[in-house]
Write a protein that holds these residues in place. Structure first.
Motif, PDB file in Angstrom:
ATOM      1  N   ASN A 179      46.133  30.250  49.340  1.00  0.00           N
ATOM      2  CA  ASN A 179      45.064  29.317  49.032  1.00  0.00           C
ATOM      3  C   ASN A 179      43.878  29.458  49.971  1.00  0.00           C
ATOM      4  O   ASN A 179      42.732  29.232  49.585  1.00  0.00           O
ATOM      5  N   ASN A 180      44.126  29.778  51.223  1.00  0.00           N
ATOM      6  CA  ASN A 180      43.052  29.872  52.209  1.00  0.00           C
ATOM      7  C   ASN A 180      42.571  31.301  52.423  1.00  0.00           C
ATOM      8  O   ASN A 180      41.843  31.583  53.359  1.00  0.00           O
ATOM      9  N   GLN A 181      42.986  32.199  51.581  1.00  0.00           N
ATOM     10  CA  GLN A 181      42.642  33.608  51.758  1.00  0.00           C
ATOM     11  C   GLN A 181      41.959  34.114  50.495  1.00  0.00           C
ATOM     12  O   GLN A 181      42.519  34.042  49.404  1.00  0.00           O
ATOM     13  N   ALA A 182      40.770  34.648  50.633  1.00  0.00           N
ATOM     14  CA  ALA A 182      40.028  35.157  49.477  1.00  0.00           C
ATOM     15  C   ALA A 182      40.374  36.611  49.219  1.00  0.00           C
ATOM     16  O   ALA A 182      40.581  37.391  50.146  1.00  0.00           O
ATOM     17  N   LEU A 183      40.457  36.976  47.944  1.00  0.00           N
ATOM     18  CA  LEU A 183      40.553  38.378  47.588  1.00  0.00           C
ATOM     19  C   LEU A 183      39.209  39.042  47.847  1.00  0.00           C
ATOM     20  O   LEU A 183      38.165  38.389  47.818  1.00  0.00           O
ATOM     21  N   ASP A 184      39.207  40.347  48.106  1.00  0.00           N
ATOM     22  CA  ASP A 184      37.911  40.992  48.258  1.00  0.00           C
ATOM     23  C   ASP A 184      37.272  41.166  46.883  1.00  0.00           C
ATOM     24  O   ASP A 184      37.900  40.992  45.845  1.00  0.00           O
ATOM     25  N   TYR A 185      35.974  41.498  46.876  1.00  0.00           N
ATOM     26  CA  TYR A 185      35.222  41.526  45.633  1.00  0.00           C
ATOM     27  C   TYR A 185      35.769  42.556  44.655  1.00  0.00           C
ATOM     28  O   TYR A 185      35.763  42.344  43.439  1.00  0.00           O
ATOM     29  N   THR A 186      36.231  43.679  45.177  1.00  0.00           N
ATOM     30  CA  THR A 186      36.773  44.720  44.302  1.00  0.00           C
ATOM     31  C   THR A 186      38.004  44.219  43.562  1.00  0.00           C
ATOM     32  O   THR A 186      38.163  44.440  42.357  1.00  0.00           O
ATOM     33  N   GLN A 187      38.864  43.515  44.272  1.00  0.00           N
ATOM     34  CA  GLN A 187      40.074  42.971  43.651  1.00  0.00           C
ATOM     35  C   GLN A 187      39.724  41.930  42.589  1.00  0.00           C
ATOM     36  O   GLN A 187      40.331  41.886  41.525  1.00  0.00           O
ATOM     37  N   VAL A 188      38.732  41.089  42.891  1.00  0.00           N
ATOM     38  CA  VAL A 188      38.312  40.072  41.923  1.00  0.00           C
ATOM     39  C   VAL A 188      37.773  40.742  40.661  1.00  0.00           C
ATOM     40  O   VAL A 188      38.134  40.378  39.532  1.00  0.00           O
ATOM     41  N   GLY A 189      36.907  41.744  40.833  1.00  0.00           N
ATOM     42  CA  GLY A 189      36.362  42.446  39.677  1.00  0.00           C
ATOM     43  C   GLY A 189      37.440  43.131  38.861  1.00  0.00           C
ATOM     44  O   GLY A 189      37.443  43.060  37.623  1.00  0.00           O
ATOM     45  N   ASP A 190      38.384  43.774  39.544  1.00  0.00           N
ATOM     46  CA  ASP A 190      39.474  44.463  38.847  1.00  0.00           C
ATOM     47  C   ASP A 190      40.344  43.475  38.082  1.00  0.00           C
ATOM     48  O   ASP A 190      40.797  43.751  36.964  1.00  0.00           O
ATOM     49  N   LYS A 191      40.578  42.316  38.677  1.00  0.00           N
ATOM     50  CA  LYS A 191      41.418  41.304  38.030  1.00  0.00           C
ATOM     51  C   LYS A 191      40.771  40.808  36.745  1.00  0.00           C
ATOM     52  O   LYS A 191      41.437  40.628  35.711  1.00  0.00           O
ATOM     53  N   ILE A 192      39.469  40.587  36.775  1.00  0.00           N
ATOM     54  CA  ILE A 192      38.752  40.135  35.579  1.00  0.00           C
ATOM     55  C   ILE A 192      38.768  41.218  34.501  1.00  0.00           C
ATOM     56  O   ILE A 192      38.963  40.935  33.316  1.00  0.00           O
ATOM     57  N   ARG A 193      38.573  42.464  34.911  1.00  0.00           N
ATOM     58  CA  ARG A 193      38.606  43.562  33.932  1.00  0.00           C
ATOM     59  C   ARG A 193      39.959  43.619  33.240  1.00  0.00           C
ATOM     60  O   ARG A 193      40.045  43.774  32.019  1.00  0.00           O
ATOM     61  N   ARG A 194      41.024  43.506  34.025  1.00  0.00           N
ATOM     62  CA  ARG A 194      42.361  43.619  33.439  1.00  0.00           C
ATOM     63  C   ARG A 194      42.713  42.424  32.575  1.00  0.00           C
ATOM     64  O   ARG A 194      43.289  42.568  31.496  1.00  0.00           O
ATOM     65  N   SER A 195      42.375  41.226  33.038  1.00  0.00           N
ATOM     66  CA  SER A 195      42.842  40.028  32.347  1.00  0.00           C
ATOM     67  C   SER A 195      41.994  39.661  31.141  1.00  0.00           C
ATOM     68  O   SER A 195      42.514  39.158  30.137  1.00  0.00           O
ATOM     69  N   LEU A 196      40.689  39.916  31.215  1.00  0.00           N
ATOM     70  CA  LEU A 196      39.785  39.483  30.156  1.00  0.00           C
ATOM     71  C   LEU A 196      39.104  40.629  29.422  1.00  0.00           C
ATOM     72  O   LEU A 196      38.337  40.403  28.492  1.00  0.00           O
ATOM     73  N   GLN A 197      39.381  41.857  29.841  1.00  0.00           N
ATOM     74  CA  GLN A 197      38.772  43.042  29.220  1.00  0.00           C
ATOM     75  C   GLN A 197      37.245  42.960  29.208  1.00  0.00           C
ATOM     76  O   GLN A 197      36.584  43.325  28.237  1.00  0.00           O
ATOM     77  N   LEU A 198      36.685  42.460  30.298  1.00  0.00           N
ATOM     78  CA  LEU A 198      35.241  42.413  30.476  1.00  0.00           C
ATOM     79  C   LEU A 198      34.822  43.508  31.441  1.00  0.00           C
ATOM     80  O   LEU A 198      35.478  43.729  32.463  1.00  0.00           O
ATOM     81  N   ASN A 199      33.727  44.183  31.130  1.00  0.00           N
ATOM     82  CA  ASN A 199      33.173  45.155  32.058  1.00  0.00           C
ATOM     83  C   ASN A 199      32.367  44.420  33.117  1.00  0.00           C
ATOM     84  O   ASN A 199      31.398  43.734  32.800  1.00  0.00           O
ATOM     85  N   VAL A 200      32.767  44.553  34.359  1.00  0.00           N
ATOM     86  CA  VAL A 200      32.129  43.849  35.468  1.00  0.00           C
ATOM     87  C   VAL A 200      31.169  44.799  36.170  1.00  0.00           C
ATOM     88  O   VAL A 200      31.560  45.856  36.652  1.00  0.00           O
ATOM     89  N   SER A 201      29.881  44.415  36.213  1.00  0.00           N
ATOM     90  CA  SER A 201      28.897  45.265  36.884  1.00  0.00           C
ATOM     91  C   SER A 201      28.678  44.862  38.331  1.00  0.00           C
ATOM     92  O   SER A 201      28.295  45.687  39.160  1.00  0.00           O
ATOM     93  N   SER A 202      28.914  43.586  38.669  1.00  0.00           N
ATOM     94  CA  SER A 202      28.746  43.160  40.063  1.00  0.00           C
ATOM     95  C   SER A 202      29.495  41.861  40.314  1.00  0.00           C
ATOM     96  O   SER A 202      29.678  41.047  39.415  1.00  0.00           O
ATOM     97  N   VAL A 203      29.935  41.708  41.560  1.00  0.00           N
ATOM     98  CA  VAL A 203      30.535  40.464  42.047  1.00  0.00           C
ATOM     99  C   VAL A 203      29.808  40.116  43.335  1.00  0.00           C
ATOM    100  O   VAL A 203      29.675  40.956  44.232  1.00  0.00           O
ATOM    101  N   ALA A 204      29.295  38.879  43.436  1.00  0.00           N
ATOM    102  CA  ALA A 204      28.514  38.491  44.611  1.00  0.00           C
ATOM    103  C   ALA A 204      28.740  37.018  44.923  1.00  0.00           C
ATOM    104  O   ALA A 204      29.322  36.280  44.127  1.00  0.00           O
ATOM    105  N   GLU A 205      28.286  36.612  46.098  1.00  0.00           N
ATOM    106  CA  GLU A 205      28.330  35.198  46.456  1.00  0.00           C
ATOM    107  C   GLU A 205      27.476  34.391  45.490  1.00  0.00           C
ATOM    108  O   GLU A 205      26.428  34.851  45.027  1.00  0.00           O
ATOM    109  N   SER A 206      27.901  33.178  45.190  1.00  0.00           N
ATOM    110  CA  SER A 206      27.086  32.251  44.405  1.00  0.00           C
ATOM    111  C   SER A 206      26.503  31.201  45.353  1.00  0.00           C
ATOM    112  O   SER A 206      26.882  31.159  46.530  1.00  0.00           O
ATOM    113  N   PRO A 207      25.608  30.343  44.878  1.00  0.00           N
ATOM    114  CA  PRO A 207      25.072  29.298  45.756  1.00  0.00           C
ATOM    115  C   PRO A 207      26.104  28.233  46.137  1.00  0.00           C
ATOM    116  O   PRO A 207      25.837  27.414  47.021  1.00  0.00           O
ATOM    117  N   VAL A 208      27.249  28.217  45.470  1.00  0.00           N
ATOM    118  CA  VAL A 208      28.272  27.202  45.718  1.00  0.00           C
ATOM    119  C   VAL A 208      29.400  27.806  46.540  1.00  0.00           C
ATOM    120  O   VAL A 208      29.997  28.819  46.147  1.00  0.00           O
TER     121      VAL A 208
END
Length: 249
Positions: free
Chosen positions: A31-60
């Motif tokens: 819960n207190n440990q973030a995945l790195d951006y590459t892992q987050v992008g890969d997870k979205i690609r695998r789970s939702l079949q979306l092509n991810v062009s970038s992962v970045a910080e949001s204002p929140v």
């Protein structure tokens, strides 16, 4: 911040639903440990079949913003939850942070197509707008029929292709032919007037422009991208477009 969410889903549940056809997923972070951006992008690609062009910080804090071919989404920093929505900044007069991120992405993307647009340049240019267009669209033809009026007001119009029927329709092939014509501007004039388009083929970037439009949220034509990256979704008469341009310049 104020977040208006359209939907939130658990990526882990989505992954389970497609586990039989997906590669194994990197173990979920604590819960207190973030995945790195590459892992987050890969997870979205695998789970939702979306092509991810970038992962970045949001204002929140705790949310990442993810740019895909279907638009901008948000994901929790541990990669567990995925959300579509808009973020507004209460401390900055309800500034739409989602639209600000998209505006920047639009301008960056447009720069990659600067040599592949069909341009109608104003003699005394004051403003430049980029317009996603379809040669079969009624309001696109109405806009095109008033091109001299836009130009007289100092508005240069640059067309990008957005065949509304997708890449399998006849309008896509016709738009490729327009972009590949010896005189693309004349071919566009003829096509917008309803004339048959002579078949041509080349590296037109029509498919790439269509994909870019989709990623930026374009779902209809004409779609006018303003100089600051904001969008007017639909036809605007010349005088009204001039007033909108004056308001942001």
């Amino acid at each position: 911040m104020l977040i208006l969410a359209t939907f939130v889903i658990s990526l882990d549940r989505a992954i389970a639903a497609v586990a039989s056809t997906s590669a194994p997923v990197t173990a979920k972070a604590n819960n207190n440990q973030a995945l790195d951006y590459t892992q987050v992008g890969d997870k979205i690609r695998r789970s939702l079949q979306l092509n991810v062009s970038s992962v970045a910080e949001s204002p929140v804090q705790g949310l990442l913003q993810v740019m895909t071919e279907k638009g901008l989404f948000y994901v929790s920093q541990d990669g567990s939850y995925f959300m579509q929505g808009r973020i507004f900044n209460l401390d900055e007069g309800m500034r739409n942070e989602t639209e600000a991120a998209l505006s920047g992405a639009r301008l960056s993307g447009l720069e990659t197509f600067k040599d592949n647009v069909i341009e109608y340049k104003a003699d005394k240019e004051k403003y430049v707008v980029n317009v996603f267009t379809d040669i079969t669209c009624g309001y696109c033809r109405k806009l095109h029929n008033q091109m001299a009026e836009y130009n007289d007001l100092g508005i240069t119009v640059r067309y990008l292709a957005f065949p509304r029927a997708g890449l399998g329709g006849q309008s896509y092939h016709d738009m490729v032919s327009v972009w590949c014509a010896a005189n693309p501007q004349k071919a566009m004039d003829d096509a917008k007037a309803g004339s048959q388009v002579a078949a041509k083929n080349c590296d037109s970037k029509v498919a790439e422009q269509y994909a870019f439009g989709q990623s930026m949220g374009v779902n209809g034509t004409p779609n006018i991208v303003m100089p600051d990256g904001s969008v007017i979704p639909g036809y605007q008469p010349p005088e009204q477009l001039e007033e909108a341009l004056k308001a942001i310049m």
